[in-house]
Design an enzyme around this catalytic site. Structure first.
Site, PDB file in Angstrom:
ATOM      1  N   CYS A   1       0.845  -1.190   0.000  1.00 17.88           N
ATOM      2  CA  CYS A   1       0.000   0.000   0.000  1.00 17.88           C
ATOM      3  C   CYS A   1       0.879   1.238   0.000  1.00 17.88           C
ATOM      4  O   CYS A   1       1.674   1.433   0.915  1.00 17.88           O
ATOM      5  CB  CYS A   1      -0.905   0.007   1.218  1.00 17.88           C
TER       6      CYS A   1
ATOM      7  N   CYS B   1     -12.608  -5.520  22.505  1.00 13.69           N
ATOM      8  CA  CYS B   1     -11.753  -5.038  21.418  1.00 13.69           C
ATOM      9  C   CYS B   1     -10.535  -4.301  21.983  1.00 13.69           C
ATOM     10  O   CYS B   1      -9.816  -3.659  21.241  1.00 13.69           O
ATOM     11  CB  CYS B   1     -12.554  -4.134  20.479  1.00 13.69           C
TER      12      CYS B   1
ATOM     13  N   CYS C   1      -8.478   2.182  -0.060  1.00 15.67           N
ATOM     14  CA  CYS C   1      -7.842   1.519   1.070  1.00 15.67           C
ATOM     15  C   CYS C   1      -7.814   0.013   0.797  1.00 15.67           C
ATOM     16  O   CYS C   1      -8.765  -0.540   0.258  1.00 15.67           O
ATOM     17  CB  CYS C   1      -8.657   1.837   2.320  1.00 15.67           C
TER      18      CYS C   1
ATOM     19  N   TYR D   1     -24.424  -4.527  26.327  1.00 21.50           N
ATOM     20  CA  TYR D   1     -23.801  -3.811  25.206  1.00 21.50           C
ATOM     21  C   TYR D   1     -24.160  -4.576  23.922  1.00 21.50           C
ATOM     22  O   TYR D   1     -23.289  -4.982  23.152  1.00 21.50           O
ATOM     23  CB  TYR D   1     -22.282  -3.703  25.343  1.00 21.50           C
TER      24      TYR D   1
ATOM     25  N   GLN E   1     -20.375  -5.208  13.521  1.00 24.54           N
ATOM     26  CA  GLN E   1     -18.978  -5.626  13.346  1.00 24.54           C
ATOM     27  C   GLN E   1     -18.536  -5.417  11.902  1.00 24.54           C
ATOM     28  O   GLN E   1     -19.266  -5.766  10.975  1.00 24.54           O
ATOM     29  CB  GLN E   1     -18.814  -7.104  13.732  1.00 24.54           C
TER      30      GLN E   1
ATOM     31  N   ASP F   1     -19.918  -7.186  25.944  1.00 28.02           N
ATOM     32  CA  ASP F   1     -19.174  -6.787  24.742  1.00 28.02           C
ATOM     33  C   ASP F   1     -19.074  -5.261  24.708  1.00 28.02           C
ATOM     34  O   ASP F   1     -19.662  -4.610  23.836  1.00 28.02           O
ATOM     35  CB  ASP F   1     -19.889  -7.330  23.496  1.00 28.02           C
TER      36      ASP F   1
HETATM   37  N1  SAH Z   1     -22.515  -6.769  20.858  1.00 28.06           N
HETATM   38  C1  SAH Z   1     -22.731  -5.928  19.712  1.00 28.06           C
HETATM   39  C2  SAH Z   1     -22.207  -4.506  19.900  1.00 28.06           C
HETATM   40  C3  SAH Z   1     -20.830  -4.374  20.493  1.00 28.06           C
HETATM   41  S1  SAH Z   1     -20.126  -2.759  20.375  1.00 28.06           S
HETATM   42  C4  SAH Z   1     -22.159  -6.555  18.464  1.00 28.06           C
HETATM   43  O1  SAH Z   1     -21.406  -7.521  18.535  1.00 28.06           O
HETATM   44  O2  SAH Z   1     -22.467  -6.078  17.375  1.00 28.06           O
HETATM   45  C5  SAH Z   1     -20.522  -2.036  21.907  1.00 28.06           C
HETATM   46  C6  SAH Z   1     -21.948  -1.565  22.031  1.00 28.06           C
HETATM   47  O3  SAH Z   1     -22.089  -0.965  23.314  1.00 28.06           O
HETATM   48  C7  SAH Z   1     -22.365  -0.504  21.016  1.00 28.06           C
HETATM   49  O4  SAH Z   1     -23.561  -0.900  20.404  1.00 28.06           O
HETATM   50  C8  SAH Z   1     -22.568   0.745  21.869  1.00 28.06           C
HETATM   51  O5  SAH Z   1     -23.602   1.583  21.386  1.00 28.06           O
HETATM   52  C9  SAH Z   1     -22.918   0.162  23.210  1.00 28.06           C
HETATM   53  N2  SAH Z   1     -22.623   1.000  24.386  1.00 28.06           N
HETATM   54  C10 SAH Z   1     -21.591   1.843  24.542  1.00 28.06           C
HETATM   55  N3  SAH Z   1     -21.625   2.414  25.762  1.00 28.06           N
HETATM   56  C11 SAH Z   1     -22.705   1.906  26.398  1.00 28.06           C
HETATM   57  C12 SAH Z   1     -23.284   2.113  27.700  1.00 28.06           C
HETATM   58  N4  SAH Z   1     -22.726   2.951  28.558  1.00 28.06           N
HETATM   59  N5  SAH Z   1     -24.394   1.433  28.005  1.00 28.06           N
HETATM   60  C13 SAH Z   1     -24.962   0.571  27.136  1.00 28.06           C
HETATM   61  N6  SAH Z   1     -24.455   0.337  25.893  1.00 28.06           N
HETATM   62  C14 SAH Z   1     -23.346   1.000  25.531  1.00 28.06           C
END
Ligand code: SAH
Length: 457
Positions: free
Chosen positions: A73, A414, A160, A312, A283, A387
């Site tokens: 790249c 992550c 990219c 989450y 994701q 998560d």
């Molecule tokens: N489990 C899902 C999302 C993971 S990303 C997946 O795999 O697709 C993390 C997520 O947490 C996001 O959707 C974000 O909006 C949420 N989030 C971030 N801060 C938060 C909080 N304080 N309370 C509740 N959710 C939250």
């Protein structure tokens, strides 16, 4: 003692997750050299010297490392996104595993086993989402690109290596149409100009959601522009304007307005159909995400009677992908539009035993108490899935999980550093920390995903 501008010769002994080679001078003093690789012997010029370390600019490679691979790249050095672009993938995998192990050692959890990094082995074109800042060239033409590492200068490059080639094509064509409609580019310094970013998402069927992020409410000649974009790219099934009038480096504002097509993109993940609104997290690496969720499901080892609590939860993907082996599901998420998607996703996949709540998990409100009150859920046969975003979860939530004697927690993260920190708190609260499995959701970049099972002793 090394001084700024000194030319040094150093053997590189490590590569960190920011893409810097690490070496030590004869007296042990640490030097970081961006672009250098473990095993290189390099000549470099000190550009910053502090009490504990120096940063040096790579001048020449005196003898190259066997881990080196030619970068494919041209923009990789100025972009800084792909910190492993110049090493072979085997070595990248090793570095990522080491990074996770180091995070656990740093918090005193050196006995936790870190397994091999799992990967689907696709290193290019894997991202289904991209956000390109818009700049303007000397001739006054708009271009899409990226911010040069640690700056706000837009460098032209819509192609990219991590995104589908179609994204670059759409950027160029849409910006040419915007040029013809006299759309101006936003300038961070003056706060003037209209078009800030192009935000794109693609599903596995090749359909695209495009969102034009504006420092204003409307595009000039909006109707014509909308139909021209849709005519040229029938793949665009959802076209939005997002309004962001703030002088900030947050990309998206709160208001969205649909210009054409559907208000969401749909994708099939783990055999289920999901609606994804532009506000929702999804994701970015589809194939690796299925691998990740599969590992999480294996670790959860469900037998059919369990109650899943997906914290989450975004649009509900993880919990819904496991519900065929559980009794019920409650998801909690802060973004209201994501919660709406999660509810629709459950309904559209014929899943009746799932409930979703919109709540802030970082508030000190006891969340399991609220889940119990609103859904009648109990926790003695529950599996909590966590998560969280990069900053991890809270001590209060971990303590509440422990007090409710939740037998199993599957933590997906992550950020290895906040994961390790939170695992240490789980251990303090009577949980056994199982083997950590790193998963490569973001090949070539410095990011690594991880899954771990914790069980109540
Ligand atoms: N489990 C899902 C999302 C993971 S990303 C997946 O795999 O697709 C993390 C997520 O947490 C996001 O959707 C974000 O909006 C949420 N989030 C971030 N801060 C938060 C909080 N304080 N309370 C509740 N959710 C939250």
């Amino acid at each position: 003692m090394i001084c700024k501008n000194d030319l040094i010769e150093v053997a590189v002994t490590d590569l960190n997750n920011l893409g810097s080679g690490v070496g030590h001078l004869e007296d042990g003093f640490t030097v970081f050299i961006p672009g250098a690789v473990t095993g290189d012997r390099v000549s470099a010029r000190a550009i910053k010297v502090t009490k504990t370390y120096a940063v040096a600019k790579l001048e020449s490679i005196l003898s190259p490392s066997p881990y080196r691979a030619g970068s494919d790249c041209p923009a990789s050095l100025s972009c800084g996104g792909c910190v492993y672009r110049h090493v072979n993938y085997e070595y990248e995998k090793e570095c990522k595993r080491n990074y996770v192990a180091l995070a656990f050692r740093k918090v005193g959890l050196q006995d936790v086993r870190v397994g091999e990094l799992r990967s689907v082995g696709v290193l290019a074109g894997y991202r289904n989402k991209a956000q390109y800042p818009v700049g303007v060239d000397r001739e006054g033409r708009l271009f899409a690109g990226f911010f040069a590492a640690n700056t706000h200068r837009v460098i032209p490059a819509a192609d990219c290596r991590l995104t589908p080639p179609l994204f670059g094509e759409i950027c160029r064509a849409v910006l040419a149409l915007c040029d013809a409609a006299s759309v101006s580019a936003y300038d961070e310094k003056t706060g003037k100009g209209l078009l800030r970013h192009l935000y794109l998402r693609q599903n596995t069927a090749g359909e695209v959601m495009l969102c034009l992020v504006l420092n204003g409410e409307k595009l000039p000649r909006e109707k014509e522009l909308t139909s021209a974009i849709c005519r040229q790219f029938p793949q665009i099934v959802s076209l939005y304007v997002n309004v962001n009038r703030q002088n900030t480096n947050v990309i998206l504002g709160e208001d969205y307005r649909l210009l054409a097509g559907l208000p969401y993109l749909e994708d099939v993940l783990c055999g289920l159909r999901f609606r994804i609104s532009p506000q929702s997290f999804y994701q970015v690496n589809h194939a690796a995400c299925e691998l990740l969720y599969g590992i999480a499901k294996e670790k959860a080892d469900l037998h059919g009677g369990e109650r899943l609590i997906d914290l989450y939860c975004g649009i509900g993907t993880i919990g819904l992908s496991m519900i065929d082996r559980a009794k019920s599901l409650v998801g909690v998420e802060i973004v209201p539009e994501a919660v709406e998607c999660a509810k629709e996703n459950a309904a559209r996949n014929g899943i009746a035993n799932a409930t979703f709540l919109c709540a802030d998990l970082s508030e000190n409100e006891p969340m399991l108490a609220r889940v119990a009150k609103e859904t009648g859920e109990t926790f003695e046969h529950s599996v909590v899935i966590l998560d969280p975003p990069r900053k991890g979860t809270t001590r209060a939530l971990i303590e509440e999980i422990a007090q409710n004697k939740v037998p199993k927690v599957v933590y997906i993260s992550c950020n290895p550093d906040t994961l390790a920190r939170d695992c240490a708190i789980f251990r303090e609260n009577g949980y056994e920390v199982g083997e950590v499995t790193p998963v490569d959701l973001f090949p070539r970049t410095g990011h690594v995903e991880t899954v771990v099972l914790m069980t109540k002793k």
